[in-house]
Each structure stands twice: as C-alpha cells, then as structure tokens.
Write a protein that holds these residues in place. Structure first.
Motif, PDB file in Angstrom:
ATOM      1  N   PRO A 156       0.839  -1.203   0.000  1.00 37.16           N
ATOM      2  CA  PRO A 156       0.000   0.000   0.000  1.00 37.16           C
ATOM      3  C   PRO A 156       0.872   1.250   0.000  1.00 37.16           C
ATOM      4  O   PRO A 156       1.876   1.318   0.716  1.00 37.16           O
ATOM      5  CB  PRO A 156      -0.786  -0.107   1.311  1.00 37.16           C
ATOM      6  N   GLU A 160      -5.929   3.201   1.017  1.00 35.15           N
ATOM      7  CA  GLU A 160      -5.909   1.983   0.200  1.00 35.15           C
ATOM      8  C   GLU A 160      -6.383   0.737   0.933  1.00 35.15           C
ATOM      9  O   GLU A 160      -6.825  -0.208   0.291  1.00 35.15           O
ATOM     10  CB  GLU A 160      -4.505   1.745  -0.357  1.00 35.15           C
ATOM     11  N   GLU A 204     -10.259   0.814  -2.182  1.00 39.18           N
ATOM     12  CA  GLU A 204     -10.222   1.461  -3.495  1.00 39.18           C
ATOM     13  C   GLU A 204     -10.457   0.420  -4.591  1.00 39.18           C
ATOM     14  O   GLU A 204      -9.569   0.118  -5.392  1.00 39.18           O
ATOM     15  CB  GLU A 204      -8.884   2.187  -3.711  1.00 39.18           C
ATOM     16  N   HIS A 257      -7.791  -1.364  -7.114  1.00 41.66           N
ATOM     17  CA  HIS A 257      -7.239  -2.650  -6.691  1.00 41.66           C
ATOM     18  C   HIS A 257      -8.268  -3.765  -6.825  1.00 41.66           C
ATOM     19  O   HIS A 257      -9.454  -3.551  -6.577  1.00 41.66           O
ATOM     20  CB  HIS A 257      -6.772  -2.581  -5.233  1.00 41.66           C
TER      21      HIS A 257
END
Length: 157
Positions: free
Chosen positions: A43, A64, A110, A114
């Motif tokens: 991350p 993230e 996210e 991802h």
C-alpha cells in the motif's frame, strides 16, 4: 520556498507486518496503462506537495486498505531511487516505511484501483509483483541495504 517541487516526485509505501502470523498487508493493483497486467504491491502512493513523508505514508495506507497507523509508529526501512516513474515523467524517490502497530481491518477501500487487499506471506509477495516492491521487501527482510536504485544503468567509476 516552493515545496511543490520538492515533494512532487516523492512516493511512499508501508510494510504492515503482522509478526505473529508473519504476514504483510498487500494490494493487487489492477491493470493500468503503465501496468499491462494486475500486479501485487505494498500500500502506498504519492506524497502531496508540502506533506510530510510519514504522514503521506499513513494517509495512503488508510486510503488503500482502511488500516490506521500513527506516523510516529512508522520506521523508514528503505529508499529506492527510481529512474523512470509510473507516469513516464522521469525519476522519483520511493520511501519505504514499516510498522507492526496498526488498528482496523484490512479492506480493499479502493476497488476502482485494486482487485483485492490481502494478508500475504511476509517473505515475498505473490507473482506478479512490482519490481520495486520486491526490492523493498527484500531489503526489509534482510535488514538492508537501506538504499537501492531501480532502472538506472550501471556506471563505471
């Protein structure tokens, strides 16, 4: 002083190490124009102009993964000088932080960026992974070196 110039090409990432399970938090980045296939990474992201690097690392980790860390609990473990950035706009410096203190549950916060966020074995990321992430994780695992470079041709001295 123009801090936007100083910070515009700094990137950060965080190794969140669950030492009991010997796992780290990782995200599977979806394919992008600069990454033709999905790839595993730590991350992280870009530091904003004027933003302290440890605060940027904590912010990116939260954005993230949903994991929360106090910037004071982050240790700088590696620095990588990258010759060509993700955006083809030239070099940048990646500051790699590590912690074994966090709160929250690992989540893919996210999903537009991802495919997943998972705890993976701490000794290496699943394949494929970004080369700089592999370098950073190896340096963390091996206790050094504390500086490396990526993409630069070797120069004879």
């Amino acid at each position: 002083m123009n801090t936007s110039v100083m910070n515009s090409r700094n990137a950060v990432c965080v190794i969140v190490h669950d030492k009991d399970a010997d796992t780290i938090a990782a995200v599977l980045y979806a394919a992008r124009n600069w990454s033709p296939q999905p790839a595993w990474t730590l991350p992280g992201g870009k530091a904003e102009p004027g933003e302290a690097l440890d605060e940027a690392a904590a912010r990116e980790l939260k954005e993230e993964t949903g994991l929360l860390v106090n910037p004071a609990d982050l240790a700088l473990v590696h620095v990588i000088h990258v010759e060509q950035g993700w955006d083809q706009a030239g070099q940048f410096i990646l500051f790699v932080f590590a912690t074994n203190t966090w709160t929250g549950e690992l989540t893919n916060t996210e999903p537009d960026k991802h495919l997943t966020a998972e705890w993976v074995a701490a000794n290496r990321l699943p394949a494929p992974s970004f080369p700089t992430t592999t370098q950073a994780l190896a340096a963390y695992r091996d206790g050094g070196p504390f500086f490396s470079r990526y993409g630069w041709s070797s120069t004879a001295t």
